[in-house]
Write an enzyme that holds these catalytic residues in place. Sequence first.
Site, short mmCIF file in Angstrom:
data_model
loop_
_atom_site.label_atom_id
_atom_site.label_comp_id
_atom_site.label_asym_id
_atom_site.label_seq_id
_atom_site.Cartn_x
_atom_site.Cartn_y
_atom_site.Cartn_z
N ARG A 118 -11.88 15.33 7.05
CA ARG A 118 -12.80 15.76 5.99
C ARG A 118 -14.15 15.88 6.37
O ARG A 118 -14.81 15.27 7.07
CB ARG A 118 -12.86 14.57 4.91
N ASN B 297 1.07 -1.32 -0.07
CA ASN B 297 -0.08 -0.09 -0.11
C ASN B 297 0.89 1.20 -0.01
O ASN B 297 1.57 1.73 1.01
CB ASN B 297 -1.09 0.00 1.16
N ARG C 212 -2.45 -2.06 -3.52
CA ARG C 212 -3.67 -1.30 -3.27
C ARG C 212 -3.59 -0.14 -4.19
O ARG C 212 -2.82 0.46 -4.31
CB ARG C 212 -3.90 -0.85 -1.85
N GLU D 81 -8.06 -5.35 5.04
CA GLU D 81 -8.19 -5.03 3.80
C GLU D 81 -6.96 -5.59 3.16
O GLU D 81 -7.10 -6.15 1.85
CB GLU D 81 -7.89 -3.52 3.57
N HIS E 257 -12.58 2.52 -0.34
CA HIS E 257 -12.74 1.60 0.72
C HIS E 257 -13.34 0.39 0.27
O HIS E 257 -13.93 -0.50 1.20
CB HIS E 257 -13.60 2.03 1.87
#
Length: 419
Positions: free
Chosen positions: A262, A27, A112, A405, A201
């Site tokens: 955010r 990642n 990823r 993940e 996601h």
Amino acid sequence: MTSPSPAAEGSPPVIAPLTPHRVLVLNSGSSSLKYQLLDMRDSSRLASGLVERIGERGSRLVHSPLAGGAAEPRERTEPMADHTAALKAVAEELAADGLGLDSPQLAAIGHRVVHGGKHFTEPTVIDDAVIAEIERLIPVAPLHNPANLTGIRTARELRPDLPQVAVFDTAFHTTMPEAAARYAIDAATADAHRIRRYGFHGTSHAYVSRRTAALLGKDPSEVNVIVLHLGNGASASAVRGGVCVETSMGLTPLEGLVMGTRSGDVDPAVVFHLKRVAGMDIDEVDALLNKRSGLVGLCGDNDMREIRRRIDEGDEAARLAFDVYVHRLKKYIGAYYAVLGRVDAVVFTAGVGENAAPVREAAVAGLEELGLVVDAELNAVRSGEPRLISPARARVAVAVVPTDEELEIATQAYALVRG
Ligand code: AMP
């Protein structure tokens, strides 16, 4: 490792090569590289680690050997000018544990990749054409895709012979119907600039919705699930029979739920207003909405633990931040309930979803008429296992399912290369 085969008497034992069964998951961020090495025979973790501050002063690698019982993490601080240097350092640490990247047991490297646009609906073996397409998507993922590509190029240099698989954050959401994916803006402009809801996601929503079905003892095709991925970034999805039909993040990961830094949903006119009344330019508004909004914008902290501690001390800004966060969450649960028509489970995952019992309790409070109830005792249990937190005979299951993940990326990459 190799497994001996029965040998004929007098002849040397024939050593059958073991099928490659390890997957390295990478990642890559702009100045970081996270990795895990997994053994796909039992989905166990062999090693994991993180390189930070690549190309900056104070580059640092923390490597955790995990095979055969946890050993102490090892730390390296040395100049790492780029991702190539970082991955070489990772390879050295893995080799020191007998897990070198030159091993024939390595089946694939899974990357990823944040944005796969409409094009990538599945995990994909990387070749030059795939790289070119990921590059073409940079305008819709200017921070993430270039970093992901750096990781891909570096890994290809290191093991050009090995399948490298891109697993896209957006892929699980490509099944959304047009009615959910389309923004109601001028169609020609939207098409020209590929403006639509993509969602992110995706590996987490895919993994968690599947695990939730298993928790209910059902096949994913039989259940409708609302997944609430609440980490520092946060998103919700509505999954009907294993297929995503709606998600809260949009063209970028900015839309939807209140997040750590955010804003999630705001009136788009906020942007024009800030330009007109405050003289802010686009980059300043971008930074405001992505980095100085959400929980941190509301109360100065983005860690839910700290926010809960401040609430206990009577801090009003922290209380308001929590209330705004939960209000948005509840709105999405209601909206996705309506989208799905019938809901079998609402499931919480990621840092906040897995750990913050007060968030789960508050998000579901008052939704008894929808069949949603949380059992206070079950909700208070701390565990790393998938679990139900609704009472035994509840009409809709409420669950906590830890996300994974890396395992999902490894599983998808391995399934692809094993055919
Ligand atoms: P993630 O992005 O999934 O790693 O989630 C990170 C976030 O999870 C942190 O910013 C915290 O807000 C939250 N978090 C982690 N641990 C806890 C905890 N024990 N209680 C409440 N929130 C937590």
